[in-house]
Design an enzyme around this catalytic site. Structure first.
Site, mmCIF file in Angstrom:
data_model
loop_
_atom_site.group_PDB
_atom_site.id
_atom_site.type_symbol
_atom_site.label_atom_id
_atom_site.label_comp_id
_atom_site.label_asym_id
_atom_site.label_seq_id
_atom_site.Cartn_x
_atom_site.Cartn_y
_atom_site.Cartn_z
ATOM 1 N N ASP A 249 -5.900 -2.228 6.373
ATOM 2 C CA ASP A 249 -5.256 -1.569 5.242
ATOM 3 C C ASP A 249 -5.456 -0.060 5.331
ATOM 4 O OD1 ASP A 249 -4.631 -4.081 4.281
ATOM 5 O OD2 ASP A 249 -6.312 -4.156 2.876
ATOM 6 N N LYS A 250 -4.576 0.670 4.688
ATOM 7 C CA LYS A 250 -4.646 2.134 4.700
ATOM 8 C C LYS A 250 -6.044 2.648 4.363
ATOM 9 C CE LYS A 250 -2.928 6.220 2.220
ATOM 10 N NZ LYS A 250 -2.038 6.713 1.144
#
Length: 328
Positions: A139-140
C-alpha cells in the site's frame, strides 16, 4: 511489445444486478472504465466462459468474470527519475526498500510518480516486461521490501512462486489493544459491501482466501507490537484482518482505531497517536528462491524512523503506567 493482461474475479453479493463494466471497474481500479468498456466491446471479457460484448450486461452473484487482453506499447507509462532504495540487484531481479508515501503502480487518482515509473527510468529494459516487472504490491503508506523482475522469465517464475506461497513476506506492525498471544486469522477478503474503496472480511464464497499469521513482539498497556507473516497477498490483508479481530493498526485511517483515546495518557502522547501520519506497517523480511539461479535469498529491513519513534513513545507511556492494561 504489448503487455498481456489476465484478470479474473467472482461476482459478490453486493454486485448482484450491477452492470458488467461498473463491476469490473470497481474490482480492477488500475484500469479506467473506458478501457474496460473497450475490452468488453472487443470480446475480451467472458462470464462463466461465455464471451460478452455488451458493457451494461447485468452480472449475477457467483458468476466468474475473466479479462484476457493486451495493452500496446503506446499506452505504457513514462519513465520518471524517482530515487529507489535498492537493496539487491542482478540481471534478473531487484529488491527495493519502499518508503511510505510512494505508490507502487499507477491507477485511479495516481497517474505517475510511482515505483513503476521509477523502475522504468532506472532499468529501461523493464519496458518489455508486463507492469515493469512488478509482481506484488505494498500500500502507498506501507513501507518496506519488494521484489521486482527485470525480465519476463523472472517475472513468470516469481508470480508462480507467490501463488504457491513460496515467497516469505513478514511485516512489523503496531496495533491498538493489549494482545496476550499470537495466532492466525484465516478469513476470506472481498470488497466491502457498502464502501467500495475498502476491503472487508466476507462470508465464505464471497471473497478470496486470506491467511495471516501473527505473533507478539512487545506488549504495551494499550498497544502491541506484532510480527506478521502472509500466506496470501490480498489487498489490505493485514489491515483488514487486524481490524476484524478488533486490533486495528495505529494510524490506519481506513480500518484502524484512530479516534479512540487511551485512558490516562498525557495530552502530548494522545496528540502523537491521533496524528501519526500512516498505518504503522513495514515489510521487514523477504525470502525467496531466485527465479533463475535457484539460490535461496533473504533480505531484512529494520523499521523506519517514524515507527522507531512510535516505539519509543509507547515505551515511555508504559513506563509512566506500569502494570496497567487499559485496552485489551
Amino acid at each position: 511489445m504489448a503487455q498481456k493482461v489476465s484478470l479474473e474475479t467472482v461476482v459478490s453479493a453486493v454486485d448482484h444486478g450491477r452492470r458488467l463494466d461498473q463491476t469490473l471497474s470497481a474490482e480492477f481500479s488500475d484500469y479506467s472504465r473506458n478501457r474496460i468498456k473497450g475490452w468488453i466491446e472487443s470480446g475480451l471479457v467472458t462470464i462463466d466462459g461465455k464471451t460478452v460484448t455488451v458493457p451494461k450486461t447485468e452480472v449475477l452473484e457467483g458468476q466468474h468474470l475473466v479479462i484476457e487482453a493486451e495493452i500496446e506499447d503506446d499506452t505504457r507509462f513514462e519513465p520518471q527519475d524517482i530515487p529507489l532504495n535498492i537493496v539487491y540487484q542482478d540481471d534478473d531481479i531487484l529488491v527495493i526498500d519502499k518508503p511510505a508515501g510512494l505508490v507502487v503502480h499507477p491507477g485511479a487518482g495516481c497517474k505517475d510518480q510511482t515505483v513503476l515509473n521509477a523502475v522504468l527510468f532506472h532499468f529501461p529494459e523493464t519496458q518489455n516486461v508486463p507492469r515493469a516487472g512488478i509482481v506484488h504490491r505494498l500500500d502507498k503508506d506501507t513501507s518496506g521490501l519488494m521484489v521486482i523482475a527485470r525480465n519476463v522469465e523472472a517475472q513468470n517464475r516469481l508470480v508462480k512462486a507467490i501463488s504457491r506461497h513460496e515467497v516469505v513476506r513478514e511485516y512489523e506492525a503496531f496495533v491498538c489493544g493489549h494482545m496476550t498471544a499470537g495466532g492466525i486469522v484465516d478469513k476470506p477478503i472481498g470488497r466491502h459491501p457498502r464502501i467500495r474503496t475498502c476491503m472487508a472480511v466476507v462470508p465464505e464464497g464471497y471473497g478470496k482466501e486470506a491467511v495471516t499469521h501473527y505473533r507478539v513482539l512487545e506488549k504495551f498497556r494499550a498497544h502491541t507490537r506484532l510480527r506478521l507473516r502472509l500466506e496470501t497477498g490480498r489487498t489490505h490483508q493485514i489491515r483488514v484482518h487486524m481490524s476484524y479481530i478488533n486490533h486495528g493498526l495505529v494510524g490506519d485511517q481506513q480500518y484502524g482505531e484512530t479516534g479512540r483515546r487511551v485512558r490516562g495518557a498525557s495530552p502530548e502522547f494522545s496528540r502523537y497517536l491521533a496524528t501519526f501520519p500512516r498505518q504503522a506497517l513495514h515489510a521487514v523480511k523477504l525470502g525467496l528462491v531466485h527465479p533463475v539461479t535457484g539460490e535461496s535469498l533473504e533480505f531484512e529491513s529494520p523499521i523506519p524512523e517514524d515507527m522507531r519513534e512510535l516505539l519509543e513513545q509507547l515505551r515511555v507511556d508504559n513506563e509512566l503506567h506500569p502494570d496497567e492494561i487499559v485496552w485489551s
